[in-house]
Structures are given as C-alpha cells and as structure tokens.
Motif scaffolding. Structure first.
Motif, PDB file in Angstrom:
ATOM      1  N   SER A   1       0.833  -1.213   0.000  1.00  0.00           N
ATOM      2  CA  SER A   1       0.000   0.000   0.000  1.00  0.00           C
ATOM      3  C   SER A   1       0.865   1.260   0.000  1.00  0.00           C
ATOM      4  CB  SER A   1      -0.970  -0.002   1.175  1.00  0.00           C
ATOM      5  OG  SER A   1      -0.280   0.016   2.392  1.00  0.00           O
ATOM      6  N   PHE A   2       2.013   1.225   0.696  1.00  0.00           N
ATOM      7  CA  PHE A   2       2.925   2.369   0.731  1.00  0.00           C
ATOM      8  C   PHE A   2       3.437   2.688  -0.678  1.00  0.00           C
ATOM      9  CE2 PHE A   2       7.454   3.655   1.016  1.00  0.00           C
ATOM     10  CZ  PHE A   2       7.294   4.900   1.609  1.00  0.00           C
ATOM     11  N   LEU A   3       3.878   1.661  -1.405  1.00  0.00           N
ATOM     12  CA  LEU A   3       4.409   1.884  -2.747  1.00  0.00           C
ATOM     13  C   LEU A   3       3.309   2.300  -3.733  1.00  0.00           C
ATOM     14  CD1 LEU A   3       7.006  -1.014  -3.043  1.00  0.00           C
ATOM     15  CD2 LEU A   3       7.441   1.428  -2.736  1.00  0.00           C
ATOM     16  N   ALA A   4       2.138   1.725  -3.601  1.00  0.00           N
ATOM     17  CA  ALA A   4       1.032   2.107  -4.488  1.00  0.00           C
ATOM     18  C   ALA A   4       0.649   3.572  -4.262  1.00  0.00           C
ATOM     19  CB  ALA A   4      -0.165   1.191  -4.261  1.00  0.00           C
ATOM     20  N   ASP A   5       0.595   3.999  -3.006  1.00  0.00           N
ATOM     21  CA  ASP A   5       0.264   5.397  -2.697  1.00  0.00           C
ATOM     22  C   ASP A   5       1.353   6.345  -3.201  1.00  0.00           C
ATOM     23  OD1 ASP A   5      -2.064   4.565  -1.495  1.00  0.00           O
ATOM     24  OD2 ASP A   5      -1.285   4.725   0.556  1.00  0.00           O
ATOM     25  N   ALA A   6       2.611   5.966  -2.990  1.00  0.00           N
ATOM     26  CA  ALA A   6       3.719   6.817  -3.433  1.00  0.00           C
ATOM     27  C   ALA A   6       3.711   6.964  -4.954  1.00  0.00           C
ATOM     28  CB  ALA A   6       5.052   6.241  -2.956  1.00  0.00           C
ATOM     29  N   TYR A   7       3.473   5.871  -5.658  1.00  0.00           N
ATOM     30  CA  TYR A   7       3.434   5.925  -7.116  1.00  0.00           C
ATOM     31  C   TYR A   7       2.253   6.781  -7.595  1.00  0.00           C
ATOM     32  CZ  TYR A   7       3.160   4.392 -11.965  1.00  0.00           C
ATOM     33  OH  TYR A   7       3.098   4.369 -13.331  1.00  0.00           O
ATOM     34  N   ALA A   8       1.114   6.619  -6.955  1.00  0.00           N
ATOM     35  CA  ALA A   8      -0.067   7.408  -7.332  1.00  0.00           C
ATOM     36  C   ALA A   8       0.160   8.895  -7.101  1.00  0.00           C
ATOM     37  CB  ALA A   8      -1.286   6.933  -6.541  1.00  0.00           C
ATOM     38  N   ASP A   9       0.967   9.244  -6.109  1.00  0.00           N
ATOM     39  CA  ASP A   9       1.247  10.652  -5.815  1.00  0.00           C
ATOM     40  C   ASP A   9       2.422  11.202  -6.621  1.00  0.00           C
ATOM     41  OD1 ASP A   9      -0.829  10.582  -4.019  1.00  0.00           O
ATOM     42  OD2 ASP A   9       0.442  10.326  -2.257  1.00  0.00           O
ATOM     43  N   GLY A  10       3.054  10.375  -7.454  1.00  0.00           N
ATOM     44  CA  GLY A  10       4.149  10.839  -8.292  1.00  0.00           C
ATOM     45  C   GLY A  10       5.488  10.942  -7.585  1.00  0.00           C
ATOM     46  N   VAL A  11       5.644  10.244  -6.474  1.00  0.00           N
ATOM     47  CA  VAL A  11       6.912  10.247  -5.733  1.00  0.00           C
ATOM     48  C   VAL A  11       7.934   9.434  -6.521  1.00  0.00           C
ATOM     49  CG1 VAL A  11       8.002   9.476  -3.591  1.00  0.00           C
ATOM     50  CG2 VAL A  11       5.746  10.518  -3.529  1.00  0.00           C
ATOM     51  N   ARG A  12       9.178   9.892  -6.549  1.00  0.00           N
ATOM     52  CA  ARG A  12      10.226   9.205  -7.323  1.00  0.00           C
ATOM     53  C   ARG A  12      11.107   8.280  -6.481  1.00  0.00           C
ATOM     54  NH1 ARG A  12      11.124   8.031 -12.199  1.00  0.00           N
ATOM     55  NH2 ARG A  12      13.216   8.798 -12.329  1.00  0.00           N
ATOM     56  N   CYS A  13      11.384   8.651  -5.227  1.00  0.00           N
ATOM     57  CA  CYS A  13      12.279   7.835  -4.410  1.00  0.00           C
ATOM     58  C   CYS A  13      11.668   7.651  -3.027  1.00  0.00           C
ATOM     59  CB  CYS A  13      13.661   8.489  -4.302  1.00  0.00           C
ATOM     60  SG  CYS A  13      14.864   7.479  -3.411  1.00  0.00           S
ATOM     61  N   VAL A  14      11.667   6.408  -2.541  1.00  0.00           N
ATOM     62  CA  VAL A  14      11.166   6.096  -1.210  1.00  0.00           C
ATOM     63  C   VAL A  14      12.189   5.228  -0.492  1.00  0.00           C
ATOM     64  CG1 VAL A  14       8.721   6.251  -1.865  1.00  0.00           C
ATOM     65  CG2 VAL A  14       9.890   4.060  -1.990  1.00  0.00           C
ATOM     66  N   ALA A  15      12.094   5.214   0.828  1.00  0.00           N
ATOM     67  CA  ALA A  15      12.973   4.366   1.639  1.00  0.00           C
ATOM     68  C   ALA A  15      12.131   3.355   2.395  1.00  0.00           C
ATOM     69  CB  ALA A  15      13.780   5.207   2.618  1.00  0.00           C
ATOM     70  N   VAL A  16      12.581   2.108   2.404  1.00  0.00           N
ATOM     71  CA  VAL A  16      11.945   1.043   3.181  1.00  0.00           C
ATOM     72  C   VAL A  16      12.978   0.574   4.183  1.00  0.00           C
ATOM     73  CG1 VAL A  16      10.888  -1.244   3.110  1.00  0.00           C
ATOM     74  CG2 VAL A  16      10.499   0.354   1.236  1.00  0.00           C
TER      75      VAL A  16
END
Length: 177
Positions: free
Chosen positions: A110-125
C-alpha cells in the motif's frame, strides 16, 4: 518466356474479405464502399475456415526482476550511482521494525502504491538488519515482495544507500504516464 497472369481478386476472395471486414468496426469516415454486384456467371463459394489450434496466450513482456544493489535495465549509470550512494533523498519512508511479515508485506504494497499514485520518485523502506547472519525475515523477503507483478511494473531500481547499513533500501519508482 511465360506471361504473368494479371493480378486481381476473384469473387471468392472479395466475398472472403467482405466477411472478414464485416466483423471489424471501421474508423469514422472509413466505411467500406458499397459492394459491387457479383458477376452472375460464377457462383461465390466461401470455404469454411479451418479451426485454429488452441495455443497458450503469447507471453507478455515483463520487466526484469529487481535485485537490491544490482544495476537495473533502463536506468542510466549516473542515476544508478546517485541511488546507490544515497544521494537521491527519499521523499517518503516506511519503517517496518516490529511488524510481522504478513503485516509488513501489506504495508509495503500500500505504501508503494500510494507513493506511485502521488508521483513520488524515491522512497525508503527500513527493514532493519536482523539478528542472524543472513539478515532478518523482512530483509530477506523484501526483494520477493518487490518482484510481485503489480509492484515490479512501478519500480526501476533498489539499492542500499550505505554499504555498511543493509537494513534500509532506497527504491526508485517509475514516472507516472
């Protein structure tokens, strides 16, 4: 020297084409011209098409698997080095410490789906390093989760931002189209 027979469609060829074209919806302004009258001398006989063999659907293209700290296809060297060295700052972070594997899996999806939907380019897990030599359960399972078909299509690459800290992974997401 033999003379070539003039090329042209027979009445059977025209009938076959009309039968095929009748099943296709034409583009606006591209309707078929009216059918010319058939010559009365030759009867039109359309042979039934042989049944098509049943085959498996063609393989669709799938992006290559994500491997943490391995340069992915489709990413230029400069961007890969920036991701691997931690120079691309994550815009969002999720910390999985204290979560069970099933709960963490759902949270990552869900975190990655939300980030992608919001147009975020880089995330940290942040999975943590774990207490065993191979790493913790979450750290071992994360690459498998990232290679699920629905997540794999939105990810470009994954890297540990610091070689000494293997408990955090930076993910570069594809741009939305």
């Amino acid at each position: 020297m033999t003379r070539r027979r003039p090329r042209g469609l027979t009445d059977a060829d025209r009938a076959l084409w009309r039968a095929y074209a009748a099943e296709v919806a034409p583009l606006p302004g591209r309707e078929l011209p009216p059918e010319p009258p058939a010559s009365p001398a030759t009867p039109v006989v359309v042979a039934p098409a042989p049944p098509l063999p049943v085959t498996a659907p063609p393989m669709r293209w799938a992006p290559p698997d994500i491997v943490v700290n391995a340069p992915p296809a489709g990413l230029d060297d400069r961007r890969w080095k920036e991701l691997r060295r931690g120079r691309i700052r994550p815009e969002r972070t999720i910390d999985l410490h204290g979560r069970r594997a099933q709960e963490a899996h759902g949270a990552v999806r869900s975190f990655l789906a939300d980030a992608y939907a919001d147009g975020v380019r880089c995330v940290a897990v942040i999975t943590g390093r774990g207490s065993s030599a191979e790493g913790g359960v979450l750290r071992r399972e994360l690459p498998h989760w990232l290679n699920a078909p629905d997540l794999r299509r939105i990810l470009l690459g994954a890297a540990h931002p610091h070689s000494a800290n293997t408990g955090a992974v930076h993910l570069l997401l594809r741009r939305r189209r």
